[in-house]
Design a protein around this motif. Structure first.
Motif, short mmCIF file in Angstrom:
data_model
loop_
_atom_site.label_atom_id
_atom_site.label_comp_id
_atom_site.label_asym_id
_atom_site.label_seq_id
_atom_site.Cartn_x
_atom_site.Cartn_y
_atom_site.Cartn_z
N THR A 1 42.03 61.38 -81.55
CA THR A 1 41.37 60.88 -80.34
C THR A 1 39.86 61.00 -80.43
N GLN B 1 45.94 61.96 -72.80
CA GLN B 1 46.08 62.37 -74.20
C GLN B 1 45.99 63.90 -74.32
N LYS B 2 45.09 64.51 -73.54
CA LYS B 2 44.99 65.96 -73.56
C LYS B 2 46.28 66.60 -73.05
N LEU C 1 46.06 65.51 -83.82
CA LEU C 1 45.99 64.52 -82.73
C LEU C 1 44.67 64.62 -81.99
N ILE D 1 54.96 61.15 -79.95
CA ILE D 1 54.98 62.35 -80.79
C ILE D 1 55.37 63.58 -79.97
N LEU D 2 54.91 63.66 -78.72
CA LEU D 2 55.32 64.77 -77.85
C LEU D 2 56.82 64.76 -77.62
N CYS E 1 50.51 59.51 -78.76
CA CYS E 1 50.65 60.96 -78.50
C CYS E 1 51.90 61.25 -77.69
N ALA F 1 49.01 69.36 -83.21
CA ALA F 1 48.13 69.17 -82.06
C ALA F 1 46.68 69.00 -82.50
N GLY G 1 46.49 54.93 -77.75
CA GLY G 1 46.46 56.30 -78.28
C GLY G 1 47.28 57.26 -77.44
N MET H 1 49.25 65.44 -73.42
CA MET H 1 50.23 65.33 -74.50
C MET H 1 49.92 66.32 -75.63
N ILE H 2 48.65 66.37 -76.05
CA ILE H 2 48.28 67.19 -77.21
C ILE H 2 48.47 68.67 -76.92
#
Length: 388
Positions: free
Chosen positions: A255, A42-43, A251, A193-194, A190, A248, A186, A45-46
């Motif tokens: 999370t 997730q990091k 998001l 969305i990325l 992400c 970002a 999650g 992606m964000i």
């Protein structure tokens, strides 16, 4: 893909298909690297979204901002307030975060873009630090100061209550129309969305607007002489970049529903600068690579300590194991940033264009090596013809 290359719709489609396949299969191919757990992905992606948005400003126009963490923080605070007041659904949080971050970026950009070069950078840094101090101390009724803005079971959440959604026990979790906003679900939220964010950046890069931004970076004075007023284009790029940062930030709140002033510190702004330069400013995929590698270094190498190093090097004799552990230990664990600094220094010295420049050199070397036998064969044939 070169910055100056005119891409066809077919090339853009291929680009998006390959990127989507790589992103959506990350839980599989990251497994051997020990990075296939949801929080870390997730990091990726964000912060990839954060870096892609920052690249629209810095990579296309050359304007170096040290204040983009302010928009990241605004997005986080807005999202948490949306979770508290409206709904745990992430859609309203994302929308409000993008809008408010865009308005805040318009305000800062309108003032900062009256200057260029180092003066622009200092102005954005000053605004970011003012935002940090406002969030930390002055606006405590809104930001909850150093404690950070958090969810509470007694929060109104008007839309959820109107829909008959009640929290049974404990704090509710974020969701996208029932899909959990944490874990692998999650991550895929992400990831999608990325991909959408990258597609928008791709269209900006290959649009007439993107060409004008490159022209500003190449020679802003000459572009002004041709009759273009450059400031509206710069302000638009600044606002779009700020909206990416706000996305970002929202998001990050999805999370982990907590917004703190530390997300607005100058170090967070410096991190996205490192990501963009590390991967290759002005390229499409470079900021994603930079964000992924820096977050990988942060989360993997920061977990190494003397005990882990001893276990990793256990195949060596004890005396050699102890020596290598003593040499390596300052560069991992709490000192992982020392390793990042050395890697970044080597990149800037030997690959000013970032990792994408290095990949381009490797690709050209392979291509040239494949062409040599053919060239040699044609040369031998021509030489034999001349002898005859």
């Amino acid at each position: 893909m070169s910055n100056t290359q005119i891409a066809t719709p077919r090339q853009d489609l291929i680009y998006m298909v390959v990127l989507s396949a790589v992103v959506l299969t990350m839980p599989l191919w990251l497994q051997p690297f020990g990075a296939a757990y949801p929080d870390l992905m997730q990091k990726f992606m964000i912060f990839g979204i954060f870096a892609v948005g920052y690249n629209i400003l810095f990579g296309l126009t050359g304007y170096l901002s040290f204040g983009h963490a302010a928009f990241l923080g605004v997005g986080s605070y807005t999202a948490v307030w949306s979770f508290k007041l409206l709904s745990m659904n992430v859609v309203p949080a994302i929308i409000f975060a993008i809008v408010l971050s865009g308005l805040f970026a318009w305000l800062i950009g309108y003032v900062s873009l009256r200057r260029s070069g180092i003066y622009f950078s200092i102005l954005t840094l000053a605004f970011a630090q003012m935002s940090y101090n406002l969030a930390y101390s002055v606006l405590t009724p809104i930001t909850n100061g150093e404690t950070g803005l958090q969810l509470a079971q007694a929060d109104p959440r008007v839309l959820d209550r109107m829909a008959g959604i009640e929290a049974t026990s404990g704090l509710p979790s974020t969701n996208l129309f029932g899909l959990d906003g944490t874990g692998y679900t999650g991550f895929y939220i992400c990831a999608v969305i990325l991909i959408i964010s990258f597609f928008i950046a791709l269209r900006i890069f290959h649009s007439p607007f993107g060409l004008k931004l490159r022209a500003i970076k190449s020679n802003q004075t000459r572009m002004s002489y041709t009759g273009y007023h450059t400031r509206p284009y710069l302000l638009t790029a600044f606002i779009i970049s700020g909206m990416y940062a706000g996305l970002a930030g929202s998001l990050l709140a999805m999370t982990d529903p907590l917004a703190g002033a530390e997300r607005m510190q100058w170090t967070a702004s410096g991190e996205v600068v490192l990501m963009t330069i590390f991967g290759g400013a002005g390229t499409l995929i470079g900021p994603l690579l930079g964000a992924g590698l820096i977050k990988y270094l942060e989360n993997i190498f920061s977990a190494f300590n003397d005990t882990v190093l001893h276990n990793v090097l256990s195949f060596l004799p004890d005396w050699l194991n102890n020596i290598l552990t003593a040499i390596i230990s300052p560069f991992v664990g709490e000192g992982w940033q020392l390793l990042l600094g050395i890697v970044f220094m080597l990149i800037v010295i030997f690959l000013p264009g970032g990792l994408m420049e290095g990949l381009g050199k490797i690709r050209r070397a392979i291509r040239d090596r494949g062409q040599k036998p053919a060239d040699g064969a044609s040369s031998d044939k021509q030489h034999s013809t001349e002898e005859a």
